[in-house]
Design a protein around this motif. Structure first.
Motif, PDB file in Angstrom:
ATOM      1  N   UNK A  39       0.810  -1.218   0.000  1.00  0.00           N
ATOM      2  CA  UNK A  39       0.000   0.000   0.000  1.00  0.00           C
ATOM      3  C   UNK A  39       0.842   1.265   0.000  1.00  0.00           C
ATOM      4  N   UNK A  40       1.975   1.207   0.708  1.00  0.00           N
ATOM      5  CA  UNK A  40       2.756   2.426   0.903  1.00  0.00           C
ATOM      6  C   UNK A  40       4.161   2.336   0.328  1.00  0.00           C
ATOM      7  N   UNK A  41       4.462   1.243  -0.364  1.00  0.00           N
ATOM      8  CA  UNK A  41       5.740   1.140  -1.048  1.00  0.00           C
ATOM      9  C   UNK A  41       6.933   0.899  -0.158  1.00  0.00           C
ATOM     10  N   UNK A  42       6.691   0.385   1.066  1.00  0.00           N
ATOM     11  CA  UNK A  42       7.837   0.078   1.923  1.00  0.00           C
ATOM     12  C   UNK A  42       8.740  -0.915   1.211  1.00  0.00           C
ATOM     13  N   UNK A  43      10.027  -0.663   1.237  1.00  0.00           N
ATOM     14  CA  UNK A  43      10.970  -1.460   0.463  1.00  0.00           C
ATOM     15  C   UNK A  43      11.028  -2.892   0.971  1.00  0.00           C
ATOM     16  N   UNK A  44      11.041  -3.844   0.041  1.00  0.00           N
ATOM     17  CA  UNK A  44      11.144  -5.249   0.406  1.00  0.00           C
ATOM     18  C   UNK A  44      12.565  -5.570   0.857  1.00  0.00           C
ATOM     19  N   UNK A  45      12.692  -6.548   1.764  1.00  0.00           N
ATOM     20  CA  UNK A  45      14.008  -6.987   2.208  1.00  0.00           C
ATOM     21  C   UNK A  45      14.679  -7.773   1.090  1.00  0.00           C
ATOM     22  N   UNK A  46      15.900  -7.388   0.668  1.00  0.00           N
ATOM     23  CA  UNK A  46      16.578  -8.129  -0.399  1.00  0.00           C
ATOM     24  C   UNK A  46      16.981  -9.511   0.085  1.00  0.00           C
ATOM     25  N   UNK A  47      16.833 -10.520  -0.802  1.00  0.00           N
ATOM     26  CA  UNK A  47      17.100 -11.899  -0.397  1.00  0.00           C
ATOM     27  C   UNK A  47      18.126 -12.606  -1.274  1.00  0.00           C
ATOM     28  N   UNK A  48      18.164 -12.326  -2.570  1.00  0.00           N
ATOM     29  CA  UNK A  48      19.099 -13.047  -3.431  1.00  0.00           C
ATOM     30  C   UNK A  48      19.203 -12.415  -4.803  1.00  0.00           C
ATOM     31  N   UNK A  49      20.278 -12.768  -5.528  1.00  0.00           N
ATOM     32  CA  UNK A  49      20.471 -12.309  -6.898  1.00  0.00           C
ATOM     33  C   UNK A  49      20.809 -13.499  -7.782  1.00  0.00           C
ATOM     34  N   UNK A  50      20.242 -13.486  -9.004  1.00  0.00           N
ATOM     35  CA  UNK A  50      20.381 -14.612  -9.928  1.00  0.00           C
ATOM     36  C   UNK A  50      20.639 -14.051 -11.322  1.00  0.00           C
ATOM     37  N   UNK A  51      21.561 -14.694 -12.053  1.00  0.00           N
ATOM     38  CA  UNK A  51      21.983 -14.177 -13.349  1.00  0.00           C
ATOM     39  C   UNK A  51      21.544 -15.098 -14.478  1.00  0.00           C
ATOM     40  N   UNK A  52      20.971 -14.483 -15.514  1.00  0.00           N
ATOM     41  CA  UNK A  52      20.732 -15.170 -16.765  1.00  0.00           C
ATOM     42  C   UNK A  52      21.768 -14.728 -17.783  1.00  0.00           C
ATOM     43  N   UNK A  53      21.609 -15.150 -19.026  1.00  0.00           N
ATOM     44  CA  UNK A  53      22.589 -14.776 -20.038  1.00  0.00           C
ATOM     45  C   UNK A  53      22.563 -13.279 -20.332  1.00  0.00           C
ATOM     46  N   UNK A  54      21.393 -12.689 -20.310  1.00  0.00           N
ATOM     47  CA  UNK A  54      21.265 -11.268 -20.656  1.00  0.00           C
ATOM     48  C   UNK A  54      20.415 -10.501 -19.645  1.00  0.00           C
ATOM     49  N   UNK A  55      20.318 -11.024 -18.429  1.00  0.00           N
ATOM     50  CA  UNK A  55      19.465 -10.396 -17.420  1.00  0.00           C
ATOM     51  C   UNK A  55      19.969 -10.737 -16.030  1.00  0.00           C
ATOM     52  N   UNK A  56      19.738  -9.855 -15.085  1.00  0.00           N
ATOM     53  CA  UNK A  56      19.978 -10.120 -13.665  1.00  0.00           C
ATOM     54  C   UNK A  56      18.643 -10.004 -12.941  1.00  0.00           C
ATOM     55  N   UNK A  57      18.392 -10.930 -12.024  1.00  0.00           N
ATOM     56  CA  UNK A  57      17.128 -10.958 -11.291  1.00  0.00           C
ATOM     57  C   UNK A  57      17.428 -10.955  -9.795  1.00  0.00           C
ATOM     58  N   UNK A  58      16.826 -10.018  -9.064  1.00  0.00           N
ATOM     59  CA  UNK A  58      16.964  -9.940  -7.603  1.00  0.00           C
ATOM     60  C   UNK A  58      15.621 -10.245  -6.954  1.00  0.00           C
ATOM     61  N   UNK A  59      15.640 -11.041  -5.890  1.00  0.00           N
ATOM     62  CA  UNK A  59      14.415 -11.391  -5.176  1.00  0.00           C
ATOM     63  C   UNK A  59      14.357 -10.660  -3.846  1.00  0.00           C
ATOM     64  N   UNK A  60      13.139 -10.405  -3.366  1.00  0.00           N
ATOM     65  CA  UNK A  60      12.938  -9.751  -2.086  1.00  0.00           C
ATOM     66  C   UNK A  60      11.600 -10.155  -1.500  1.00  0.00           C
ATOM     67  N   UNK A  61      11.376  -9.829  -0.243  1.00  0.00           N
ATOM     68  CA  UNK A  61      10.123 -10.147   0.436  1.00  0.00           C
ATOM     69  C   UNK A  61       9.802  -9.054   1.439  1.00  0.00           C
ATOM     70  N   UNK A  62       8.517  -8.903   1.751  1.00  0.00           N
ATOM     71  CA  UNK A  62       8.099  -7.877   2.709  1.00  0.00           C
ATOM     72  C   UNK A  62       8.671  -8.132   4.093  1.00  0.00           C
ATOM     73  N   UNK A  63       9.001  -9.390   4.394  1.00  0.00           N
ATOM     74  CA  UNK A  63       9.624  -9.723   5.668  1.00  0.00           C
ATOM     75  C   UNK A  63      10.501 -10.945   5.481  1.00  0.00           C
ATOM     76  N   UNK A  64      11.661 -10.941   6.114  1.00  0.00           N
ATOM     77  CA  UNK A  64      12.559 -12.088   6.028  1.00  0.00           C
ATOM     78  C   UNK A  64      12.303 -13.131   7.097  1.00  0.00           C
TER      79      UNK A  64
END
Length: 238
Positions: A90-115
């Motif tokens: 609702x208010x855009x509170x930043x998600x807690x970062x959890x991990x980063x994953x690489x593809x051939x032409x892309x990087x993907x980062x995962x996060x969650x509202x709570x760890x």
């Protein structure tokens, strides 16, 4: 932001709970469920004697004039929204970062509202993708001749992903973030909980499109048992 809690528990139960958990926000005791009934929140599916009058667990958001602007409720009393998920969605509170994953032409980062999570909680997951220079992918809803991005989760109850608005040609370039809500099982152990999924995309330049690729992704959370300590027998409902 101010918080106000309402329950069908007695003031004595509330005082005991608040003292044990060291909480200090205001609460309202509604032992006869009059306010609960007035708001249409009584859980009619619960027939256990001492639980008669229990409400569906949830949250109302009110503005400064006392008007309800949003509500978050579940049918199953074993499931409930977390405040972190509400604040994130609702208010855009930043998600807690959890991990980063690489593809051939892309990087993907995962996060969650709570760890740190508990059984039955509804949490908000994020998936943030970053493309290389000069590349774009296609958003859901693109014409049939294109392969749009997709995001799957294995083995959990989830909502559909919410994707950002694309360009008029249904493209994403640079960085973009998708979100979705996930409900955890009612019973969890004290352990590291790994939620696995996949992100599929096809990147293109203005001249060519590369073969589609699926990037495995995951969210590692810490799960904790619920606090099951009861109030003293003399304070319990008969």
């Amino acid at each position: 932001m101010n918080v106000l809690a309402v329950s069908y528990d007695s003031p004595a139960v509330w005082r005991h709970f608040f003292a044990r958990k060291q909480l200090d926000y205001p609460f309202l005791s509604d032992p006869e469920s009059k306010l609960i009934d007035a708001l249409g929140l009584r859980n009619q599916a619960v027939n256990i004697d001492f639980m008669q009058g229990i409400p569906h667990p949830g949250v109302f958001l009110l503005d400064g004039r006392g008007r309800v602007t949003a509500k978050y409720f579940e049918e199953d009393f074993r499931e409930r929204f977390t405040m972190a998920a509400v604040l994130s969605g609702r208010f855009g509170q930043r998600a807690a970062p959890l991990g980063e994953f690489a593809g051939q032409r892309i990087r993907v980062a995962t996060g969650a509202s709570s760890g740190v999570v508990g059984g039955g909680q509804r949490i908000r997951l994020t998936l943030a993708a970053t493309l290389g220079p000069g590349l774009h992918v296609y958003a859901p809803g693109a014409p049939a001749e294109f392969i749009p991005v997709s995001w799957t989760i294995d083995g959990y109850k989830t909502t559909e992903p919410v994707w950002p608005a694309p360009s008029p040609s249904f493209q994403y370039s640079g960085a973009f973030t998708a979100t979705r809500e996930l409900t955890l099982p009612p019973q969890l152990k004290n352990e590291t909980l790994v939620i696995r999924g996949a992100f599929r995309y096809q990147s293109c330049t203005d001249r060519i499109c590369y073969p589609p690729e699926t990037v495995p992704v995951e969210w590692r959370l810490v799960s904790e048992n619920h606090d099951r300590e009861r109030v003293p027998p003399e304070l319990r409902r008969k």
